[in-house]
Design a protein around this motif. Structure first.
Motif, PDB file in Angstrom:
ATOM      1  N   ARG A 128     -24.303   8.460  10.093  1.00 24.37           N
ATOM      2  CA  ARG A 128     -25.537   7.781   9.729  1.00 24.37           C
ATOM      3  C   ARG A 128     -25.328   6.953   8.450  1.00 24.37           C
ATOM      4  O   ARG A 128     -24.449   7.254   7.636  1.00 24.37           O
ATOM      5  CB  ARG A 128     -26.654   8.797   9.483  1.00 24.37           C
ATOM      6  CG  ARG A 128     -26.984   9.639  10.712  1.00 24.37           C
ATOM      7  CD  ARG A 128     -27.584   8.786  11.812  1.00 24.37           C
ATOM      8  NE  ARG A 128     -27.928   9.569  12.985  1.00 24.37           N
ATOM      9  CZ  ARG A 128     -29.086  10.171  13.153  1.00 24.37           C
ATOM     10  NH1 ARG A 128     -30.021  10.100  12.214  1.00 24.37           N
ATOM     11  NH2 ARG A 128     -29.338  10.861  14.255  1.00 24.37           N
ATOM     12  N   VAL A 129     -26.150   5.932   8.296  1.00 26.95           N
ATOM     13  CA  VAL A 129     -26.100   5.122   7.078  1.00 26.95           C
ATOM     14  C   VAL A 129     -26.881   5.835   5.978  1.00 26.95           C
ATOM     15  O   VAL A 129     -27.588   6.820   6.214  1.00 26.95           O
ATOM     16  CB  VAL A 129     -26.678   3.711   7.326  1.00 26.95           C
ATOM     17  CG1 VAL A 129     -25.872   2.990   8.396  1.00 26.95           C
ATOM     18  CG2 VAL A 129     -28.146   3.789   7.721  1.00 26.95           C
ATOM     19  N   SER A 130     -26.773   5.317   4.751  1.00 32.02           N
ATOM     20  CA  SER A 130     -27.447   5.941   3.617  1.00 32.02           C
ATOM     21  C   SER A 130     -28.965   5.777   3.737  1.00 32.02           C
ATOM     22  O   SER A 130     -29.459   4.695   4.071  1.00 32.02           O
ATOM     23  CB  SER A 130     -26.960   5.306   2.316  1.00 32.02           C
ATOM     24  OG  SER A 130     -27.725   5.761   1.217  1.00 32.02           O
ATOM     25  N   PRO A 131     -29.744   6.832   3.433  1.00 32.92           N
ATOM     26  CA  PRO A 131     -31.207   6.705   3.442  1.00 32.92           C
ATOM     27  C   PRO A 131     -31.731   5.757   2.367  1.00 32.92           C
ATOM     28  O   PRO A 131     -32.901   5.363   2.408  1.00 32.92           O
ATOM     29  CB  PRO A 131     -31.691   8.144   3.211  1.00 32.92           C
ATOM     30  CG  PRO A 131     -30.547   8.846   2.566  1.00 32.92           C
ATOM     31  CD  PRO A 131     -29.310   8.207   3.119  1.00 32.92           C
ATOM     32  N   ARG A 132     -30.874   5.379   1.412  1.00 29.62           N
ATOM     33  CA  ARG A 132     -31.299   4.417   0.397  1.00 29.62           C
ATOM     34  C   ARG A 132     -31.537   3.034   0.979  1.00 29.62           C
ATOM     35  O   ARG A 132     -32.139   2.178   0.321  1.00 29.62           O
ATOM     36  CB  ARG A 132     -30.245   4.329  -0.709  1.00 29.62           C
ATOM     37  CG  ARG A 132     -30.068   5.615  -1.512  1.00 29.62           C
ATOM     38  CD  ARG A 132     -29.020   5.452  -2.586  1.00 29.62           C
ATOM     39  NE  ARG A 132     -28.837   6.666  -3.358  1.00 29.62           N
ATOM     40  CZ  ARG A 132     -27.963   6.797  -4.332  1.00 29.62           C
ATOM     41  NH1 ARG A 132     -27.173   5.779  -4.652  1.00 29.62           N
ATOM     42  NH2 ARG A 132     -27.862   7.937  -4.993  1.00 29.62           N
ATOM     43  N   VAL A 139     -33.743   2.541  10.366  1.00 26.89           N
ATOM     44  CA  VAL A 139     -32.572   2.964   9.585  1.00 26.89           C
ATOM     45  C   VAL A 139     -31.993   4.257  10.146  1.00 26.89           C
ATOM     46  O   VAL A 139     -30.768   4.406  10.256  1.00 26.89           O
ATOM     47  CB  VAL A 139     -32.954   3.127   8.102  1.00 26.89           C
ATOM     48  CG1 VAL A 139     -31.809   3.752   7.313  1.00 26.89           C
ATOM     49  CG2 VAL A 139     -33.322   1.766   7.507  1.00 26.89           C
ATOM     50  N   ARG A 140     -32.859   5.201  10.519  1.00 28.83           N
ATOM     51  CA  ARG A 140     -32.358   6.469  11.063  1.00 28.83           C
ATOM     52  C   ARG A 140     -31.687   6.287  12.419  1.00 28.83           C
ATOM     53  O   ARG A 140     -30.878   7.136  12.834  1.00 28.83           O
ATOM     54  CB  ARG A 140     -33.500   7.483  11.172  1.00 28.83           C
ATOM     55  CG  ARG A 140     -33.934   8.057   9.827  1.00 28.83           C
ATOM     56  CD  ARG A 140     -34.842   9.261  10.020  1.00 28.83           C
ATOM     57  NE  ARG A 140     -36.147   8.868  10.536  1.00 28.83           N
ATOM     58  CZ  ARG A 140     -37.199   8.597   9.770  1.00 28.83           C
ATOM     59  NH1 ARG A 140     -37.089   8.657   8.455  1.00 28.83           N
ATOM     60  NH2 ARG A 140     -38.351   8.267  10.313  1.00 28.83           N
ATOM     61  N   LEU A 193     -20.790   0.415  16.943  1.00 33.58           N
ATOM     62  CA  LEU A 193     -21.914   0.236  16.026  1.00 33.58           C
ATOM     63  C   LEU A 193     -23.208   0.345  16.829  1.00 33.58           C
ATOM     64  O   LEU A 193     -23.359  -0.330  17.856  1.00 33.58           O
ATOM     65  CB  LEU A 193     -21.847  -1.131  15.335  1.00 33.58           C
ATOM     66  CG  LEU A 193     -20.536  -1.449  14.608  1.00 33.58           C
ATOM     67  CD1 LEU A 193     -20.566  -2.867  14.047  1.00 33.58           C
ATOM     68  CD2 LEU A 193     -20.280  -0.443  13.497  1.00 33.58           C
ATOM     69  N   ARG A 194     -24.127   1.175  16.363  1.00 35.13           N
ATOM     70  CA  ARG A 194     -25.371   1.402  17.092  1.00 35.13           C
ATOM     71  C   ARG A 194     -26.568   1.067  16.206  1.00 35.13           C
ATOM     72  O   ARG A 194     -26.596   1.379  15.018  1.00 35.13           O
ATOM     73  CB  ARG A 194     -25.480   2.863  17.529  1.00 35.13           C
ATOM     74  CG  ARG A 194     -26.711   3.177  18.357  1.00 35.13           C
ATOM     75  CD  ARG A 194     -26.872   4.666  18.571  1.00 35.13           C
ATOM     76  NE  ARG A 194     -27.255   5.361  17.342  1.00 35.13           N
ATOM     77  CZ  ARG A 194     -27.586   6.647  17.275  1.00 35.13           C
ATOM     78  NH1 ARG A 194     -27.538   7.383  18.369  1.00 35.13           N
ATOM     79  NH2 ARG A 194     -27.933   7.201  16.129  1.00 35.13           N
ATOM     80  N   ARG A 195     -27.567   0.410  16.803  1.00 33.67           N
ATOM     81  CA  ARG A 195     -28.819   0.128  16.103  1.00 33.67           C
ATOM     82  C   ARG A 195     -29.920  -0.070  17.145  1.00 33.67           C
ATOM     83  O   ARG A 195     -29.644  -0.231  18.333  1.00 33.67           O
ATOM     84  CB  ARG A 195     -28.681  -1.125  15.224  1.00 33.67           C
ATOM     85  CG  ARG A 195     -28.262  -2.378  15.971  1.00 33.67           C
ATOM     86  CD  ARG A 195     -28.307  -3.612  15.065  1.00 33.67           C
ATOM     87  NE  ARG A 195     -27.425  -3.469  13.935  1.00 33.67           N
ATOM     88  CZ  ARG A 195     -26.141  -3.830  13.935  1.00 33.67           C
ATOM     89  NH1 ARG A 195     -25.601  -4.320  15.043  1.00 33.67           N
ATOM     90  NH2 ARG A 195     -25.400  -3.717  12.860  1.00 33.67           N
ATOM     91  N   GLY A 246     -25.862  -0.640   4.908  1.00 34.42           N
ATOM     92  CA  GLY A 246     -26.344   0.674   4.510  1.00 34.42           C
ATOM     93  C   GLY A 246     -25.274   1.684   4.165  1.00 34.42           C
ATOM     94  O   GLY A 246     -25.585   2.857   3.956  1.00 34.42           O
ATOM     95  N   LEU A 247     -24.010   1.260   4.091  1.00 26.82           N
ATOM     96  CA  LEU A 247     -22.938   2.192   3.744  1.00 26.82           C
ATOM     97  C   LEU A 247     -22.778   2.271   2.235  1.00 26.82           C
ATOM     98  O   LEU A 247     -22.760   1.240   1.557  1.00 26.82           O
ATOM     99  CB  LEU A 247     -21.612   1.751   4.376  1.00 26.82           C
ATOM    100  CG  LEU A 247     -21.572   1.618   5.901  1.00 26.82           C
ATOM    101  CD1 LEU A 247     -20.180   1.210   6.345  1.00 26.82           C
ATOM    102  CD2 LEU A 247     -21.991   2.903   6.562  1.00 26.82           C
TER     103      LEU A 247
END
Length: 208
Positions: free
Chosen positions: A47-51, A116-117, A130-132, A181-182
């Protein structure tokens, strides 16, 4: 303010093009992948950063806020410049434009956390996936052997929130696959890992 940018380059190679997958539930990987045919929800995506959530909400607020102010100023100018125009029954419909923009901006702000999640990336044996996407899932598989450049971008706001954007340029495509988001440490690790796997893949192809 300066934008941080670093990249690694690989020798050019032109195997088959990237696989772009629009899917509603399953990941179709390479025949040799241990993840091929598995439900993508059960795959070990990172997952990417929640920031990234507050960062995107700030960008959303700035964009829609400016648009909202422009529409409000435009409506007020029309109101004071043409008082007779407001006598018509449809004149007040102009105020629905900024209201609609404001509502749409609030809706997007509520959707951003789920977007984002839903973002993730998976390092397979032969490619990076890569997934979105929430309702319409988008998966892009980038074969390691086609990677030419791996860039890391970090603007002022991204630096303030401690996240980066990584861009992967592939041979012959002319367009880069981007992923946001990394954290910087993870982005540098992924860049080095993709570079090493790209060289390893080129060496395998050279020996075959």
């Amino acid at each position: 303010m300066a934008i941080t940018r670093t990249h690694r380059a690989l020798p050019e190679y032109n195997p088959p093009r990237d696989k772009q997958i629009l899917t509603a539930g399953r990941h179709h990987g390479n025949p040799g992948d241990e993840t091929a045919g598995m439900d993508h929800e059960n795959l070990p995506y990172r997952r990417v950063s929640p920031r990234l959530i507050p960062l995107r909400q700030i960008n959303n607020a700035i964009g829609f806020g400016l648009f909202f102010l422009v529409l409000i100023v435009t409506v007020l100018v029309i109101q004071f410049a043409s008082p007779l125009f407001l006598l018509s029954g449809t004149a007040y419909l102009l105020y629905l434009l900024p209201v609609g923009v404001l509502v749409w901006g609030i809706v997007l702000a509520c959707i951003i956390p789920r977007q984002v999640r839903a973002m993730g990336y998976l390092e397979n044996r032969d490619d990076l996936v890569l997934r979105r996407g929430i309702l319409f899932r988008n998966q892009v598989a980038v074969p390691y052997g086609r990677i030419q450049y791996v860039d890391i971008h970090q603007g002022p706001l991204q630096r303030a929130f401690g996240v980066t954007q990584i861009s992967i340029t592939t041979a012959g495509g002319g367009t880069a696959s981007t992923f946001e988001g990394l954290p910087m440490v993870e982005a540098e690790r992924l860049r080095d890992e993709l570079t090493q796997r790209g060289y390893a893949r080129l060496a395998e192809l050279a020996e075959s």
